[in-house]
Motif scaffolding. Structure first.
Motif, PDB file in Angstrom:
ATOM      1  N   ILE A 128      35.771  32.855  50.785  1.00  0.00           N
ATOM      2  CA  ILE A 128      36.966  33.728  51.308  1.00  0.00           C
ATOM      3  C   ILE A 128      37.990  33.298  50.528  1.00  0.00           C
ATOM      4  CG2 ILE A 128      38.295  34.315  53.104  1.00  0.00           C
ATOM      5  CD1 ILE A 128      35.512  35.246  53.270  1.00  0.00           C
ATOM      6  N   ASP A 129      38.187  32.054  50.324  1.00  0.00           N
ATOM      7  CA  ASP A 129      39.419  31.511  49.604  1.00  0.00           C
ATOM      8  C   ASP A 129      39.135  32.187  48.151  1.00  0.00           C
ATOM      9  OD1 ASP A 129      40.443  30.452  51.745  1.00  0.00           O
ATOM     10  OD2 ASP A 129      39.861  28.251  51.233  1.00  0.00           O
ATOM     11  N   GLU A 130      38.334  32.174  47.466  1.00  0.00           N
ATOM     12  CA  GLU A 130      38.017  32.800  46.006  1.00  0.00           C
ATOM     13  C   GLU A 130      38.282  34.182  45.987  1.00  0.00           C
ATOM     14  OE1 GLU A 130      34.931  29.741  44.226  1.00  0.00           O
ATOM     15  OE2 GLU A 130      34.015  31.452  45.586  1.00  0.00           O
ATOM     16  N   ARG A 131      37.905  34.793  47.012  1.00  0.00           N
ATOM     17  CA  ARG A 131      38.161  36.339  46.933  1.00  0.00           C
ATOM     18  C   ARG A 131      39.614  36.460  47.263  1.00  0.00           C
ATOM     19  NH1 ARG A 131      33.595  38.083  51.417  1.00  0.00           N
ATOM     20  NH2 ARG A 131      32.325  36.463  50.866  1.00  0.00           N
ATOM     21  N   VAL A 132      40.353  35.899  48.105  1.00  0.00           N
ATOM     22  CA  VAL A 132      41.652  35.990  48.471  1.00  0.00           C
ATOM     23  C   VAL A 132      42.517  35.628  47.208  1.00  0.00           C
ATOM     24  CG1 VAL A 132      43.793  35.214  49.517  1.00  0.00           C
ATOM     25  CG2 VAL A 132      41.577  35.673  50.871  1.00  0.00           C
ATOM     26  N   GLU A 133      42.231  34.714  46.459  1.00  0.00           N
ATOM     27  CA  GLU A 133      42.841  34.469  45.195  1.00  0.00           C
ATOM     28  C   GLU A 133      42.644  35.499  43.897  1.00  0.00           C
ATOM     29  OE1 GLU A 133      42.602  31.000  41.781  1.00  0.00           O
ATOM     30  OE2 GLU A 133      42.249  30.330  43.966  1.00  0.00           O
ATOM     31  N   LEU A 134      41.541  35.975  43.829  1.00  0.00           N
ATOM     32  CA  LEU A 134      41.020  37.053  42.988  1.00  0.00           C
ATOM     33  C   LEU A 134      41.844  38.376  43.310  1.00  0.00           C
ATOM     34  CD1 LEU A 134      37.235  36.197  42.402  1.00  0.00           C
ATOM     35  CD2 LEU A 134      39.101  35.988  40.866  1.00  0.00           C
ATOM     36  N   ILE A 135      41.894  38.710  44.505  1.00  0.00           N
ATOM     37  CA  ILE A 135      42.515  39.837  44.846  1.00  0.00           C
ATOM     38  C   ILE A 135      44.087  39.657  44.715  1.00  0.00           C
ATOM     39  CG2 ILE A 135      43.271  41.512  46.706  1.00  0.00           C
ATOM     40  CD1 ILE A 135      40.333  40.872  47.914  1.00  0.00           C
ATOM     41  N   GLU A 136      44.604  38.632  44.914  1.00  0.00           N
ATOM     42  CA  GLU A 136      46.210  38.326  44.843  1.00  0.00           C
ATOM     43  C   GLU A 136      46.381  38.341  43.230  1.00  0.00           C
ATOM     44  OE1 GLU A 136      47.369  35.695  48.573  1.00  0.00           O
ATOM     45  OE2 GLU A 136      46.629  34.482  46.549  1.00  0.00           O
ATOM     46  N   GLN A 137      45.487  37.808  42.464  1.00  0.00           N
ATOM     47  CA  GLN A 137      45.628  37.869  40.973  1.00  0.00           C
ATOM     48  C   GLN A 137      45.660  39.291  40.403  1.00  0.00           C
ATOM     49  OE1 GLN A 137      42.919  35.613  38.662  1.00  0.00           O
ATOM     50  NE2 GLN A 137      43.066  33.755  40.200  1.00  0.00           N
TER      51      GLN A 137
END
Length: 158
Positions: free
Chosen positions: A47-56
């Motif tokens: 979930i943290d990786e997905r959030v970070e990728l979407i933020e980027q």
């Protein structure tokens, strides 16, 4: 218009997802891209990786923020004072799947769902299909924003 919530698993975020997010960002004063956690599913990304990728991938969009939620989506909207969900549709299959949920959300909490058609060039692209093709060695670069493509390539060992 007021704010809206764009929910999904986004595992991974595709260019079709990004198209819907960009279109909705132009139509709502605030758009919250919400990674909905399904504990029954094992994703490619945490979930943290997905959030970070979407933020980027959405950093260029004013008024867009990313959040996460586990539980009923209508509870998330109520807790955060939203009354609108936005969903992208690729085909009639998506429509048939999404309409009962939209009707249930309206009945449960008075939440309205707005549907946006994706660009035809992304209509065949799904996160599941992208993961399958990537794991089998296919080139998924055309279907993913660059940061997501790099992350997928790292996950599958390229």
């Amino acid at each position: 218009m007021t704010g809206a919530v764009c929910p999904g698993s986004f595992d991974p975020l595709t260019r079709g997802h990004l198209f819907v997010i960009e279109q909705c960002a132009q139509r709502f004063s605030e758009l919250v891209v919400t990674v909905v956690v399904n504990p029954a599913k094992q994703g490619m990304f945490t979930i943290d990786e997905r959030v970070e990728l979407i933020e980027q991938c959405t950093a260029h969009l004013p008024g867009v923020r990313v959040d996460r939620w586990e539980g009923l989506l209508v509870d998330y909207l109520a807790r955060n004072d939203y009354s609108t969900i936005v969903k992208g549709l690729r085909s009639s299959v998506d429509f048939e799947y999404e309409v009962p949920m939209a009707q249930m959300n309206r009945d449960l909490a008075g939440i309205e769902t707005f549907f946006l058609l994706t660009e035809p060039q992304w209509a065949h692209v799904s996160s599941s299909l992208v993961k399958e093709v990537a794991k089998l060695g296919g080139d998924v670069a055309p279907f993913l924003p660059e940061p997501v493509y790099s992350a997928v390539a790292a996950k599958v060992g390229r």
